[in-house]
Design an enzyme around this catalytic site. Sequence first.
Site, mmCIF file in Angstrom:
data_model
loop_
_atom_site.group_PDB
_atom_site.id
_atom_site.type_symbol
_atom_site.label_atom_id
_atom_site.label_comp_id
_atom_site.label_asym_id
_atom_site.label_seq_id
_atom_site.Cartn_x
_atom_site.Cartn_y
_atom_site.Cartn_z
ATOM 1 N N ARG A 90 37.224 39.338 45.145
ATOM 2 C CA ARG A 90 38.598 40.093 44.350
ATOM 3 C C ARG A 90 38.731 41.157 44.233
ATOM 4 O O ARG A 90 39.944 41.841 44.013
ATOM 5 C CB ARG A 90 38.078 38.684 42.951
ATOM 6 N N ASN A 144 42.306 28.917 40.517
ATOM 7 C CA ASN A 144 43.310 30.241 41.314
ATOM 8 C C ASN A 144 43.550 30.314 42.941
ATOM 9 O O ASN A 144 42.298 30.328 43.137
ATOM 10 C CB ASN A 144 43.759 31.719 40.337
ATOM 11 N N CYS A 164 45.774 25.944 33.659
ATOM 12 C CA CYS A 164 45.836 26.999 33.539
ATOM 13 C C CYS A 164 45.717 27.484 31.942
ATOM 14 O O CYS A 164 46.097 26.595 31.103
ATOM 15 C CB CYS A 164 47.120 28.161 33.932
ATOM 16 N N HIS A 194 51.137 30.960 36.272
ATOM 17 C CA HIS A 194 51.105 32.646 35.993
ATOM 18 C C HIS A 194 52.185 33.194 36.306
ATOM 19 O O HIS A 194 52.822 34.045 36.746
ATOM 20 C CB HIS A 194 49.799 33.087 37.590
ATOM 21 N N TYR A 244 51.232 37.946 32.975
ATOM 22 C CA TYR A 244 51.405 37.265 34.571
ATOM 23 C C TYR A 244 53.042 38.511 35.112
ATOM 24 O O TYR A 244 53.678 39.007 35.648
ATOM 25 C CB TYR A 244 51.576 36.481 35.350
#
Length: 421
Positions: A90, A144, A164, A194, A244
């Site tokens: 990440r 995700n 989500c 998102h 987002y």
Amino acid sequence: MKLTVVGGGSTYTPELIDGFARLRDTLPVEELVLVDPAAERLELVGGLARRIFARQGHPGRIVTTSDLDAGVAGADAVLLQLRVGGQAAREQDETWPLECGCVGQETTGAGGLAKALRTVPVVLDIAERVRRTNPGAWIIDFTNPVGIVTRALLQAGHKAVGLCNVAIGLQRKFAALLDTEPSQVHLDHIGLNHLTWETGVRLGGPEGEDVLPKLLADHGEAIAADLHLPRPLLDRLGVVPSYYLRYYYAHDEVVRELRTRPSRAAEVAAMERQLLQMYGDPALDEKPELLGRRGGAFYSEAAVDLAAALLGGGGSPYQVVNTLNRGTLPFLPDDAVIEVQAAVAAQGPAPLPVASVDPLYAGLMANVTAYEDLALQAALHGGRERVFRALLAHPLVGQYEYAEALTDRLIAHNREHLAWA
């Protein structure tokens, strides 16, 4: 009832356990299996999970194992919450795109594509093993990028629904602003995972009064502050975008910000170290306050609600889920995965009808849907050219020089996770 959590060693898991304990009348779990290859983390999380159940008087049994096939055998539902490559991957997703002037984020843009390429093959392997061991189980995906992962699962014929926590978080915030119970707030929630907008906020259900204009008039400043977007923009749009959307509506501003502060991955990694130390304390028997800063707020309540509805034991009649379009949004392909309100029952989710969608949102949805299709092809079949095409299609990239440079960086940083690289 048996539920299995794949990725059960996640620091998220005590949030889920707390929800299972509090909401046991909605979802009466008799056996909960936490599956994770990281044995040390799993034991810490599993120990806290058992203490949370004991403190709240939950009679269910909690089992920890690294054996996936044994863990999913006989499960009524399997929840997926894994992170291939961990926080280290990440951290890369959030940094190398910035070198090209593009947003570095773990679920959208170039970083989101990298995560999809790492994740889809792993999730599909897990799903195949679930199908061999227990073909009747529902798969609930919280991994995700949820839209792409759910589309991969559904395209392969699995009984899957994507989940989500963005919608339930907004529902809770709006309920507090309106001084009412969350169950009384129904969102007209449209978009892709998102990439969503609240085009209505209704009291009492899908046919209730739309109080969104009043909500924006009375609380627009607070809502805008939560989204880190200017209040005048919300007034002009007349809707509430998810946070987002800031990556699209304020891309260059976000890039400048991200270049001047530590990555979110670094912050979360530090939190996880602290959380795991806390989880090892035998006196701790509730989820710690620090977990609320980790992310995933209200995830447990959304998961309980969805699992209960799918397994025929209750749950809210309408829930926001990720599922096949099938004509709900006529400007998208039927096999696109959308995030909308649906009636959820044992046979699965059925999206509610959606009124006409403003071209301002429909156009961006269509663009990102095309990217997701190309991203899924890259995840399934590999190849530098497929990665390049997906990046070129993404509205947060779009220029061929950026797409070329990002393709090289993506492959270089993820080679160990890409069988074809």
